[in-house]
Design an enzyme around this catalytic site. Structure first.
Site, PDB file in Angstrom:
ATOM      1  CB  CYS A  82      17.809 -17.415 -24.389  1.00  0.00           C
ATOM      2  SG  CYS A  82      16.433 -17.978 -25.651  1.00  0.00           S
ATOM      3  CB  CYS A 130      12.288 -22.469 -22.073  1.00  0.00           C
ATOM      4  SG  CYS A 130      12.132 -22.003 -23.964  1.00  0.00           S
ATOM      5  CB  CYS A 160      25.405 -31.486 -30.506  1.00  0.00           C
ATOM      6  SG  CYS A 160      25.143 -33.085 -30.658  1.00  0.00           S
ATOM      7  CB  CYS A 171      18.157 -33.728 -33.436  1.00  0.00           C
ATOM      8  SG  CYS A 171      18.642 -34.278 -31.746  1.00  0.00           S
ATOM      9  NE  ARG A 178      22.189 -37.947 -29.175  1.00  0.00           N
ATOM     10  CZ  ARG A 178      21.572 -37.354 -30.460  1.00  0.00           C
ATOM     11  NH1 ARG A 178      20.864 -36.348 -30.177  1.00  0.00           N
ATOM     12  NH2 ARG A 178      22.100 -37.907 -31.546  1.00  0.00           N
TER      13      ARG A 178
HETATM   14  N1  SAM Z   1      17.500 -22.196 -28.075  1.00  0.00           N
HETATM   15  C1  SAM Z   1      17.515 -23.314 -28.804  1.00  0.00           C
HETATM   16  C2  SAM Z   1      16.136 -24.066 -28.607  1.00  0.00           C
HETATM   17  O1  SAM Z   1      15.474 -23.778 -27.622  1.00  0.00           O
HETATM   18  O2  SAM Z   1      15.849 -24.822 -29.633  1.00  0.00           O
HETATM   19  C3  SAM Z   1      18.442 -24.302 -28.413  1.00  0.00           C
HETATM   20  C4  SAM Z   1      19.042 -24.495 -27.216  1.00  0.00           C
HETATM   21  S1  SAM Z   1      18.081 -25.143 -25.828  1.00  0.00           S
HETATM   22  C5  SAM Z   1      19.094 -25.155 -24.482  1.00  0.00           C
HETATM   23  C6  SAM Z   1      17.952 -27.067 -26.229  1.00  0.00           C
HETATM   24  C7  SAM Z   1      17.231 -27.758 -25.527  1.00  0.00           C
HETATM   25  O3  SAM Z   1      17.872 -28.110 -24.331  1.00  0.00           O
HETATM   26  C8  SAM Z   1      15.774 -27.445 -25.095  1.00  0.00           C
HETATM   27  O4  SAM Z   1      14.747 -27.545 -26.428  1.00  0.00           O
HETATM   28  C9  SAM Z   1      15.429 -28.559 -24.108  1.00  0.00           C
HETATM   29  O5  SAM Z   1      14.711 -29.598 -24.413  1.00  0.00           O
HETATM   30  C10 SAM Z   1      16.791 -28.761 -23.409  1.00  0.00           C
HETATM   31  N2  SAM Z   1      17.112 -28.457 -22.033  1.00  0.00           N
HETATM   32  C11 SAM Z   1      17.264 -26.819 -21.854  1.00  0.00           C
HETATM   33  N3  SAM Z   1      17.290 -26.811 -20.458  1.00  0.00           N
HETATM   34  C12 SAM Z   1      17.078 -28.107 -20.032  1.00  0.00           C
HETATM   35  C13 SAM Z   1      16.974 -28.605 -18.570  1.00  0.00           C
HETATM   36  N4  SAM Z   1      17.172 -27.792 -17.629  1.00  0.00           N
HETATM   37  N5  SAM Z   1      16.757 -29.905 -18.415  1.00  0.00           N
HETATM   38  C14 SAM Z   1      16.631 -30.685 -19.416  1.00  0.00           C
HETATM   39  N6  SAM Z   1      16.847 -30.269 -20.924  1.00  0.00           N
HETATM   40  C15 SAM Z   1      16.993 -29.006 -20.988  1.00  0.00           C
HETATM   41 FE1  SF4 Z   2      16.316 -20.071 -24.911  1.00  0.00          FE
HETATM   42 FE2  SF4 Z   2      14.253 -21.964 -24.517  1.00  0.00          FE
HETATM   43 FE3  SF4 Z   2      16.511 -22.558 -26.001  1.00  0.00          FE
HETATM   44 FE4  SF4 Z   2      16.699 -21.994 -23.279  1.00  0.00          FE
HETATM   45  S1  SF4 Z   2      15.501 -23.682 -24.364  1.00  0.00           S
HETATM   46  S2  SF4 Z   2      17.974 -21.261 -24.780  1.00  0.00           S
HETATM   47  S3  SF4 Z   2      15.202 -20.245 -23.005  1.00  0.00           S
HETATM   48  S4  SF4 Z   2      14.900 -21.117 -26.555  1.00  0.00           S
END
Ligand code: SAM
Ligand code: SF4
Ligand code: DTB
Length: 324
Positions: free
Chosen positions: A63, A67, A108, A200, A272
């Site tokens: 990605c 983040c 999901c 959500c 949740r």
């Molecule tokens: N890329 C999209 C986005 O960021 O909206 C969807 C997938 S992203 C992995 C979905 C969510 O997973 C993130 O917004 C974050 O809140 C959660 N997430 C990702 N990595 C995490 C972690 N290591 N621990 C807890 N929550 C996590």
């Molecule tokens: Fe990409 Fe951030 Fe979503 Fe992870 S949480 S998949 S880095 S947008």
């Protein structure tokens, strides 16, 4: 104590919580907080009902966003993760059917995208949504930023909800994510709502934020009108190779407080208990449920990390509703 904390005649569903009021909820004695949250929960929900949502990463890794918590960011090269292309709709729909047979109510699907791009991949996601809905399951996707015509296509396919987390309060956000802004996130939330899809939207605790940052997240969410239908509360899963790998684990009682304040400020939402559940004892999870959690991710993996073990979830469900 601010007025509305003490006031019994306060309107039940409010969109005008002040940040100081939300922060004051976090400072209540734990049992007072849990009691208030449980009262709100009992008033708006069947306390015996627990939603089970199954999660699948349909496109993993690579990605472009940065983040800091996320193992799927291409910026975190040290993470041991195999990238995968988008899965085939038939495979995804078969896994949804399996999740339904195992007892899941909602399916999901997550994609490690910054945003949706029109084309074959988005067409395939629309096919997945139709397939999941045809199984008579709720369908949710999380695909990053979304444009209005894309939200409308998802709505036409029958999508139940779109997951798009704000993650933390506005002041702490830039410490965690540099490639997009809070305003970008809020714009997508509006786009989803405008298409008539449920929201959500939640966040993560344990990233180094203050209690005020946690309150600020719940303040922003509770200012949305209507409130999000689902609010996932995640505890950071500290993944080796990410910038947050060394963050200490979240105290389970911090999870209880976060759930309780979410329940009080957004009484009708499904709250949740999301990532980080594997680190909670059965009893800590049940305390979160007393404080208002009424949904879990169910199944052996989240997106890329392990979820609570299925055998432990069998024990949890059995404790909640003994077979007889
Ligand atoms: N890329 C999209 C986005 O960021 O909206 C969807 C997938 S992203 C992995 C979905 C969510 O997973 C993130 O917004 C974050 O809140 C959660 N997430 C990702 N990595 C995490 C972690 N290591 N621990 C807890 N929550 C996590
Ligand atoms: Fe990409 Fe951030 Fe979503 Fe992870 S949480 S998949 S880095 S947008
Ligand atoms: C949410 O709030 N948590 C889920 C879901 N929505 C998409 C994701 C948790 C991911 C945890 C880290 C991983 O497994 O990669």
């Amino acid at each position: 104590m601010p007025d509305s904390i003490a006031r019994a005649d306060a309107p039940e569903i409010r969109h005008d919580w002040a940040l100081d009021e939300v922060e004051a909820l976090f400072a209540l004695p734990l049992l007072t907080l849990i009691g208030r949250a449980n009262t709100a929960h009992q008033r708006h929900h069947d306390p015996a009902a627990l939603q089970k949502a199954s999660l699948l990463s349909v496109k993993t890794g690579g990605c472009p966003e940065d983040c800091a918590y996320c193992p799927q960011s291409a910026h975190h090269r040290q993470v041991d993760l195999t990238r995968d292309r988008l899965m085939e709709p038939d495979t995804v729909i078969a896994l949804a059917a399996r999740a339904k047979a195992a007892g899941a109510d909602r399916f999901c699907m997550g994609a490690a995208w910054r945003e949706v791009r029109d084309g074959a991949d988005f067409d395939a996601v629309v096919t997945m949504v139709r397939g999941v809905r045809a199984l008579d399951m709720e369908a949710c996707v999380t695909l990053g930023m979304l444009k209005p015509h894309q939200a409308e296509r998802l709505a036409e396919a029958g999508l139940t909800a779109y997951n798009h987390n704000l993650d933390t309060g506005p002041d702490f956000y830039s410490e965690i994510i540099g490639t997009r802004t809070y305003a970008d996130r809020l714009r997508t939330l509006e786009t989803v709502r405008a298409a008539g899809i449920e929201l959500c939207c939640g966040g993560i605790i344990g990233m180094g934020e203050t209690t005020r940052d946690r309150a600020a997240l719940l303040h922003v969410l509770s200012s949305l009108d209507p409130h999000p239908e689902s609010v996932p509360i995640n505890a950071l899963v500290a993944v080796e190779g990410t910038p947050l790998a060394d963050r200490p684990p979240v105290d389970p009682l911090e999870m209880v407080r976060m759930v309780a304040v979410a329940r009080i400020t957004m009484p009708k939402a499904m709250v949740r208990l999301s990532a980080g559940r594997a680190a909670l004892s059965r009893e800590a999870q049940i305390l979160c449920m007393v404080a208002g959690a009424n949904s879990i991710f169910y199944g052996d993996t989240l997106l890329t990390t392990p979820n609570a073990a299925p055998c432990e979830d069998v024990a949890l469900l059995e404790a909640l509703a003994p077979a007889g």
